[in-house]
Design an enzyme around this catalytic site. Structure first.
Site, PDB file in Angstrom:
ATOM      1  N   GLU A  36       1.424 168.256  68.411  1.00  0.00           N
ATOM      2  CA  GLU A  36       2.880 168.324  68.346  1.00  0.00           C
ATOM      3  C   GLU A  36       3.474 168.313  69.761  1.00  0.00           C
ATOM      4  O   GLU A  36       2.735 168.483  70.751  1.00  0.00           O
ATOM      5  CB  GLU A  36       3.288 169.619  67.619  1.00  0.00           C
ATOM      6  CG  GLU A  36       2.746 169.738  66.194  1.00  0.00           C
ATOM      7  CD  GLU A  36       3.446 168.804  65.194  1.00  0.00           C
ATOM      8  OE1 GLU A  36       4.067 167.800  65.600  1.00  0.00           O
ATOM      9  OE2 GLU A  36       3.360 169.088  63.981  1.00  0.00           O
ATOM     10  N   ASP A  38      -7.656 165.147  61.329  1.00  0.00           N
ATOM     11  CA  ASP A  38      -7.112 166.489  61.125  1.00  0.00           C
ATOM     12  C   ASP A  38      -7.252 166.977  59.691  1.00  0.00           C
ATOM     13  O   ASP A  38      -7.545 166.200  58.774  1.00  0.00           O
ATOM     14  CB  ASP A  38      -5.634 166.530  61.560  1.00  0.00           C
ATOM     15  CG  ASP A  38      -4.866 165.278  61.155  1.00  0.00           C
ATOM     16  OD1 ASP A  38      -5.257 164.639  60.175  1.00  0.00           O
ATOM     17  OD2 ASP A  38      -3.882 164.934  61.830  1.00  0.00           O
ATOM     18  N   ASN A  55       8.503 162.840  65.473  1.00  0.00           N
ATOM     19  CA  ASN A  55       8.652 163.596  66.731  1.00  0.00           C
ATOM     20  C   ASN A  55       7.641 163.143  67.794  1.00  0.00           C
ATOM     21  O   ASN A  55       7.499 163.772  68.828  1.00  0.00           O
ATOM     22  CB  ASN A  55       8.466 165.102  66.470  1.00  0.00           C
ATOM     23  CG  ASN A  55       7.072 165.429  65.970  1.00  0.00           C
ATOM     24  OD1 ASN A  55       6.245 164.544  65.776  1.00  0.00           O
ATOM     25  ND2 ASN A  55       6.802 166.713  65.766  1.00  0.00           N
ATOM     26  N   HIS A 112       4.327 162.925  67.358  1.00  0.00           N
ATOM     27  CA  HIS A 112       2.973 163.504  67.305  1.00  0.00           C
ATOM     28  C   HIS A 112       1.932 162.445  66.938  1.00  0.00           C
ATOM     29  O   HIS A 112       2.226 161.466  66.262  1.00  0.00           O
ATOM     30  CB  HIS A 112       2.909 164.744  66.395  1.00  0.00           C
ATOM     31  CG  HIS A 112       2.890 164.492  64.922  1.00  0.00           C
ATOM     32  ND1 HIS A 112       3.304 165.427  63.997  1.00  0.00           N
ATOM     33  CD2 HIS A 112       2.501 163.423  64.182  1.00  0.00           C
ATOM     34  CE1 HIS A 112       3.159 164.955  62.783  1.00  0.00           C
ATOM     35  NE2 HIS A 112       2.677 163.728  62.867  1.00  0.00           N
TER      36      HIS A 112
HETATM   37  C1  F6R Z   1      -2.399 162.066  59.775  1.00  0.00           C
HETATM   38  C2  F6R Z   1      -1.851 162.362  61.078  1.00  0.00           C
HETATM   39  C3  F6R Z   1      -0.398 162.255  61.410  1.00  0.00           C
HETATM   40  C4  F6R Z   1       0.320 161.100  60.724  1.00  0.00           C
HETATM   41  C5  F6R Z   1       1.810 161.147  61.050  1.00  0.00           C
HETATM   42  C6  F6R Z   1       2.578 160.053  60.327  1.00  0.00           C
HETATM   43  O1  F6R Z   1      -3.791 162.282  59.756  1.00  0.00           O
HETATM   44  O2  F6R Z   1      -2.619 162.726  61.904  1.00  0.00           O
HETATM   45  O3  F6R Z   1      -0.261 162.133  62.799  1.00  0.00           O
HETATM   46  O4  F6R Z   1      -0.230 159.894  61.137  1.00  0.00           O
HETATM   47  O5  F6R Z   1       2.328 162.384  60.669  1.00  0.00           O
HETATM   48  O6  F6R Z   1       2.590 160.332  58.960  1.00  0.00           O
HETATM   49  P1  F6R Z   1       3.034 159.235  57.909  1.00  0.00           P
HETATM   50  O7  F6R Z   1       2.032 158.140  58.015  1.00  0.00           O
HETATM   51  O8  F6R Z   1       2.952 159.932  56.575  1.00  0.00           O
HETATM   52  O9  F6R Z   1       4.386 158.800  58.291  1.00  0.00           O
END
Ligand code: F6R
Length: 245
Positions: A141, A67, A134, A136
């Site tokens: 989301e 992403d 959450n 994701h």
């Molecule tokens: C990042 C991504 C997100 C993260 C998720 C967890 O490319 O796609 O899904 O993996 O938000 O974020 P952290 O690792 O910062 O807790």
């Protein structure tokens, strides 16, 4: 889903890196799906160390990132282009590295082209994932369709609040991202989901209930036949004895 419970973040990172290195050694032209955020940082450190000290060679390896924020210039300090450059790509030479272009004028076209590129050069042999509190994965989301390919997603308030730690204020956090969809993620041959820390405990508990629902995106991983969850004790949240490992 195979579940590996490890002691802490460092062990999670070591385990993930060793799985990736094994794949790269076995198939030097493999495709890796990569994530950003705090979770994979330690894994990337281990990969860099393995490249430097053990000569693991990535010169035939192609990478696809999950992403990118919409509207952040590529060279912005918090863009995922900058993140990947700083944390991995400036340390290890890869054959090709792809990240969605969140600055594209025609974002729908960008999404179609990214998905087509993934079909042409991919799918990923291993896709690395973190999980949002959450549920994701990528920036899919709660409520995102399990059938979607790469698309523009509006970021959940929970996600923007979680990521505000990297920006001067909550208002500065972008409101949208281009993300590989759940269907794009599920094309991968193998998926490595990493989770560490108490703030992921609720998401992991819900995931391990095993109920598939679009309001909890990570549960789509039950549609895939080769998923490994590497979770540390804090995120797992139960008393487990990992001392023998
Ligand atoms: C990042 C991504 C997100 C993260 C998720 C967890 O490319 O796609 O899904 O993996 O938000 O974020 P952290 O690792 O910062 O807790």
């Amino acid at each position: 889903m195979e579940v590996i419970v490890v002691k802490n973040y460092e062990e999670m990172s070591r385990k993930a890196a060793s799985i990736i290195e094994e794949k790269v050694n076995a198939d030097p032209e493999c495709v890796l799906g990569l994530a950003t955020g705090g979770t994979p940082l330690g894994t990337y450190e281990q990969l860099i160390e393995g490249h430097r000290s053990r000569g693991i060679d990535y010169s035939g390896v192609t990478t696809f990132n999950l992403d990118e924020y919409v509207g952040l210039p590529r060279d912005h300090s918090q863009s995922y282009h900058t993140f990947m450059q700083e944390q991995l790509f400036s340390h290890i030479p890869f054959l090709n590295t792809y990240i969605p272009n969140g600055e594209a004028e025609d974002l729908d076209k960008e999404c179609r082209e990214y998905e087509a590129l993934l079909d042409k050069e991919g799918p990923a042999n291993i896709q690395l994932l973190g999980i949002g509190s959450n549920g994701h994965i990528g920036f899919n989301e709660p409520g995102a369709s399990f059938e979607a390919g790469t698309h523009v997603e509006e970021l959940d308030q929970v996600t923007r609040e979680a990521n505000a730690r990297f920006f001067p204020s909550l208002e500065a956090v972008p409101t949208e991202a281009v993300t590989m969809g759940i269907a794009s993620i599920l094309k991968s041959e193998e998926i490595l989901l990493l989770a560490s820390g108490a703030n992921k405990q609720e998401a992991i508990r819900r995931l391990l209930k095993g109920e598939m629902e679009e309001m909890f995106p990570a549960s789509a991983l039950y549609n895939h036949k080769h998923v490994t969850l590497i979770v540390d004790e804090e995120a797992y949240g139960k008393d487990v004895d990992t001392s023998a490992e």
